[in-house]
Design a protein around this motif. Structure first.
Motif, mmCIF file in Angstrom:
data_model
loop_
_atom_site.group_PDB
_atom_site.id
_atom_site.type_symbol
_atom_site.label_atom_id
_atom_site.label_comp_id
_atom_site.label_asym_id
_atom_site.label_seq_id
_atom_site.Cartn_x
_atom_site.Cartn_y
_atom_site.Cartn_z
ATOM 1 N N LEU A 139 41.523 38.164 22.841
ATOM 2 C CA LEU A 139 40.767 37.058 23.420
ATOM 3 C C LEU A 139 39.841 36.440 22.382
ATOM 4 O O LEU A 139 39.759 35.207 22.258
ATOM 5 C CB LEU A 139 39.957 37.549 24.621
ATOM 6 N N ARG A 140 39.147 37.268 21.617
ATOM 7 C CA ARG A 140 38.237 36.758 20.594
ATOM 8 C C ARG A 140 38.991 35.921 19.555
ATOM 9 O O ARG A 140 38.525 34.848 19.133
ATOM 10 C CB ARG A 140 37.527 37.930 19.912
ATOM 11 N N ALA A 141 40.175 36.405 19.154
ATOM 12 C CA ALA A 141 40.972 35.645 18.184
ATOM 13 C C ALA A 141 41.390 34.297 18.747
ATOM 14 O O ALA A 141 41.371 33.273 18.047
ATOM 15 C CB ALA A 141 42.205 36.458 17.782
ATOM 16 N N ARG A 142 41.742 34.275 20.008
ATOM 17 C CA ARG A 142 42.145 33.008 20.634
ATOM 18 C C ARG A 142 40.956 32.056 20.760
ATOM 19 O O ARG A 142 41.103 30.840 20.609
ATOM 20 C CB ARG A 142 42.775 33.274 21.995
ATOM 21 N N ILE A 143 39.780 32.597 21.056
ATOM 22 C CA ILE A 143 38.575 31.763 21.113
ATOM 23 C C ILE A 143 38.329 31.102 19.770
ATOM 24 O O ILE A 143 38.085 29.886 19.681
ATOM 25 C CB ILE A 143 37.362 32.612 21.535
ATOM 26 N N HIS A 144 38.387 31.887 18.702
ATOM 27 C CA HIS A 144 38.164 31.321 17.368
ATOM 28 C C HIS A 144 39.219 30.270 17.031
ATOM 29 O O HIS A 144 38.903 29.227 16.438
ATOM 30 C CB HIS A 144 38.182 32.437 16.314
ATOM 31 N N ARG A 145 40.465 30.525 17.425
ATOM 32 C CA ARG A 145 41.535 29.578 17.117
ATOM 33 C C ARG A 145 41.316 28.256 17.851
ATOM 34 O O ARG A 145 41.474 27.173 17.266
ATOM 35 C CB ARG A 145 42.891 30.186 17.482
ATOM 36 N N VAL A 146 40.943 28.333 19.126
ATOM 37 C CA VAL A 146 40.700 27.107 19.887
ATOM 38 C C VAL A 146 39.508 26.350 19.312
ATOM 39 O O VAL A 146 39.565 25.126 19.146
ATOM 40 C CB VAL A 146 40.471 27.436 21.380
ATOM 41 N N LEU A 147 38.427 27.050 18.978
ATOM 42 C CA LEU A 147 37.244 26.383 18.431
ATOM 43 C C LEU A 147 37.549 25.722 17.093
ATOM 44 O O LEU A 147 37.049 24.636 16.796
ATOM 45 C CB LEU A 147 36.095 27.374 18.284
ATOM 46 N N ARG A 148 38.381 26.369 16.273
ATOM 47 C CA ARG A 148 38.776 25.738 15.003
ATOM 48 C C ARG A 148 39.606 24.494 15.259
ATOM 49 O O ARG A 148 39.448 23.470 14.591
ATOM 50 C CB ARG A 148 39.572 26.722 14.143
ATOM 51 N N ARG A 149 40.498 24.582 16.244
ATOM 52 C CA ARG A 149 41.403 23.466 16.517
ATOM 53 C C ARG A 149 40.658 22.249 17.040
ATOM 54 O O ARG A 149 41.025 21.114 16.727
ATOM 55 C CB ARG A 149 42.473 23.918 17.519
ATOM 56 N N VAL A 150 39.644 22.470 17.837
ATOM 57 C CA VAL A 150 38.940 21.337 18.452
ATOM 58 C C VAL A 150 37.607 21.040 17.765
ATOM 59 O O VAL A 150 36.910 20.126 18.166
ATOM 60 C CB VAL A 150 38.684 21.579 19.951
ATOM 61 N N GLY A 151 37.277 21.796 16.729
ATOM 62 C CA GLY A 151 35.962 21.670 16.109
ATOM 63 C C GLY A 151 35.638 20.273 15.623
ATOM 64 O O GLY A 151 34.500 19.817 15.714
ATOM 65 N N GLU A 152 36.649 19.580 15.094
ATOM 66 C CA GLU A 152 36.414 18.224 14.608
ATOM 67 C C GLU A 152 36.473 17.201 15.733
ATOM 68 O O GLU A 152 36.137 16.045 15.546
ATOM 69 C CB GLU A 152 37.459 17.885 13.538
ATOM 70 N N ARG A 153 36.940 17.649 16.908
ATOM 71 C CA ARG A 153 37.127 16.708 18.012
ATOM 72 C C ARG A 153 35.928 16.661 18.951
ATOM 73 O O ARG A 153 35.642 15.631 19.550
ATOM 74 C CB ARG A 153 38.389 17.126 18.785
ATOM 75 N N VAL A 154 35.217 17.775 19.085
ATOM 76 C CA VAL A 154 34.132 17.858 20.055
ATOM 77 C C VAL A 154 32.788 17.680 19.357
ATOM 78 O O VAL A 154 32.460 18.440 18.458
ATOM 79 C CB VAL A 154 34.163 19.214 20.797
ATOM 80 N N PRO A 155 31.990 16.685 19.731
ATOM 81 C CA PRO A 155 30.657 16.536 19.145
ATOM 82 C C PRO A 155 29.769 17.705 19.560
ATOM 83 O O PRO A 155 29.358 17.811 20.700
ATOM 84 C CB PRO A 155 30.155 15.214 19.742
ATOM 85 N N ARG A 156 29.499 18.619 18.616
ATOM 86 C CA ARG A 156 28.776 19.841 18.964
ATOM 87 C C ARG A 156 27.301 19.570 19.242
ATOM 88 O O ARG A 156 26.754 20.020 20.231
ATOM 89 C CB ARG A 156 28.873 20.860 17.822
ATOM 90 N N LYS A 157 26.656 18.894 18.305
ATOM 91 C CA LYS A 157 25.218 18.658 18.460
ATOM 92 C C LYS A 157 24.955 17.172 18.266
ATOM 93 O O LYS A 157 25.555 16.336 18.920
ATOM 94 C CB LYS A 157 24.441 19.526 17.480
ATOM 95 N N GLY A 158 24.062 16.853 17.326
ATOM 96 C CA GLY A 158 23.778 15.453 17.077
ATOM 97 C C GLY A 158 24.877 14.817 16.235
ATOM 98 O O GLY A 158 25.328 15.386 15.244
ATOM 99 N N LEU A 159 25.318 13.635 16.649
ATOM 100 C CA LEU A 159 26.300 12.874 15.885
ATOM 101 C C LEU A 159 25.593 11.667 15.296
ATOM 102 O O LEU A 159 25.253 10.722 16.012
ATOM 103 C CB LEU A 159 27.454 12.446 16.793
ATOM 104 N N ASP A 160 25.355 11.698 13.993
ATOM 105 C CA ASP A 160 24.653 10.613 13.317
ATOM 106 C C ASP A 160 25.608 9.462 13.064
ATOM 107 O O ASP A 160 26.610 9.609 12.356
ATOM 108 C CB ASP A 160 24.068 11.101 11.983
#
Length: 280
Positions: free
Chosen positions: A121-142
């Motif tokens: 499960l942890r590996a899948r969490i990391h994989r999903v977060l890497r895959r969508v990391g550039e797609r989801v605005p995490r914090k402030g978007l300047d």
């Protein structure tokens, strides 16, 4: 609020996870394991509680069970996707192959069957977060010196001042920010902003985008960030990107801005030499 239990040295913000399951015997130990691995975890026992959590802050990832009282996981996932394009991992005892395929195709990034191995499960969490990391605005978007979007707080910082955003405005900006610089069709924005509204019309998008320009742009009649792509939709760009010469900014009609409630009438027709947001 999203708040992990473990104290860590200053550094990159911990990924925020909303864990939703009615089984306390799973919920509590799994949340603790995730926190020990550096995640910022908030829990919810059912779909209604999960949606209340989303009203205060958006996570980077949801992990949801399918079989829950009051609101099942499928209904919750649809409600979540109507608010924002947040990634979802399904964690469920249901192990039907066709069901998995349907769920993954409709709303889930991944599907983990109970009982599970935590390391998987942890590996899948990391994989999903890497895959969508550039797609989801995490914090402030300047987007420039005068504009920062803080969608997780449902606000924007405009020339140093916090400007609150309505839920619908946040949903539209999330869709645009997740595809920064790309054109998003009016139909897509309509489905993101008013998924549960019967007979929603493109005018809803036009009026909301006009309201967003008045909130966020230095000059709403000459926008630098919320750009109309005539006949198609809109795109969100940073200051460095200039609007194309073929996409002049529409001049808004001299009509009262509608209240935060969604408009029920069509976008008013242009009069004289003025133009409104075209119906992309």
């Amino acid at each position: 609020m999203f708040s992990g239990a473990s104290a860590r040295a200053p550094g990159p913000a911990a990924p925020r996870i909303l864990l939703v399951d009615d089984d306390r015997d799973l919920l509590v130990p799994l949340a603790e394991q995730l926190r020990n691995d550096g995640f910022d975890v908030t829990t919810a026992r059912d779909g209604d509680e999960a949606l209340r959590r989303l009203d205060s802050a958006w996570p980077d990832l949801l992990i949801i069970d399918l079989l829950m009282p009051r609101m099942d996981g499928l209904t919750l996932a649809r409600e979540v996707k109507a608010r924002a394009d947040l990634p979802i991992i399904v964690l469920s005892a249901i192990d039907a192959g066709d069901n998995k395929a349907d769920l993954l195709d409709e709303f889930a990034e991944d599907y983990v069957t109970k009982p599970y191995h935590y390391s998987e499960l942890r590996a899948r969490i990391h994989r999903v977060l890497r895959r969508v990391g550039e797609r989801v605005p995490r914090k402030g978007l300047d987007l420039g010196p005068d504009l920062t979007l803080e969608l997780h707080r449902r606000q924007a910082i405009v020339r140093g001042e916090a400007v609150p955003l309505t839920p619908t405005e946040s949903r539209l900006l999330f869709a645009l920010a997740a595809n920064l610089g790309q054109t998003i069709t009016t139909e897509t924005l309509l489905s993101r902003g008013w998924a549960e509204t019967d007979d929603a019309e493109p005018s809803y998008v036009w009026v909301t985008m006009r309201r967003l320009r008045q909130k966020l742009e230095v000059d709403a009649n000459h926008p630098r960030h919320l750009i109309t792509v005539r006949g198609i939709g809109y795109r969100l760009v940073p200051t460095a990107a200039e609007p194309a010469a073929t996409e002049p900014a529409p001049v808004e009609p001299a009509t009262a801005e509608p209240a935060a409630a969604e408009p029920a009438a069509a976008e008013p027709a242009a009069t004289g030499t003025s133009t409104v947001d075209p119906g992309p």
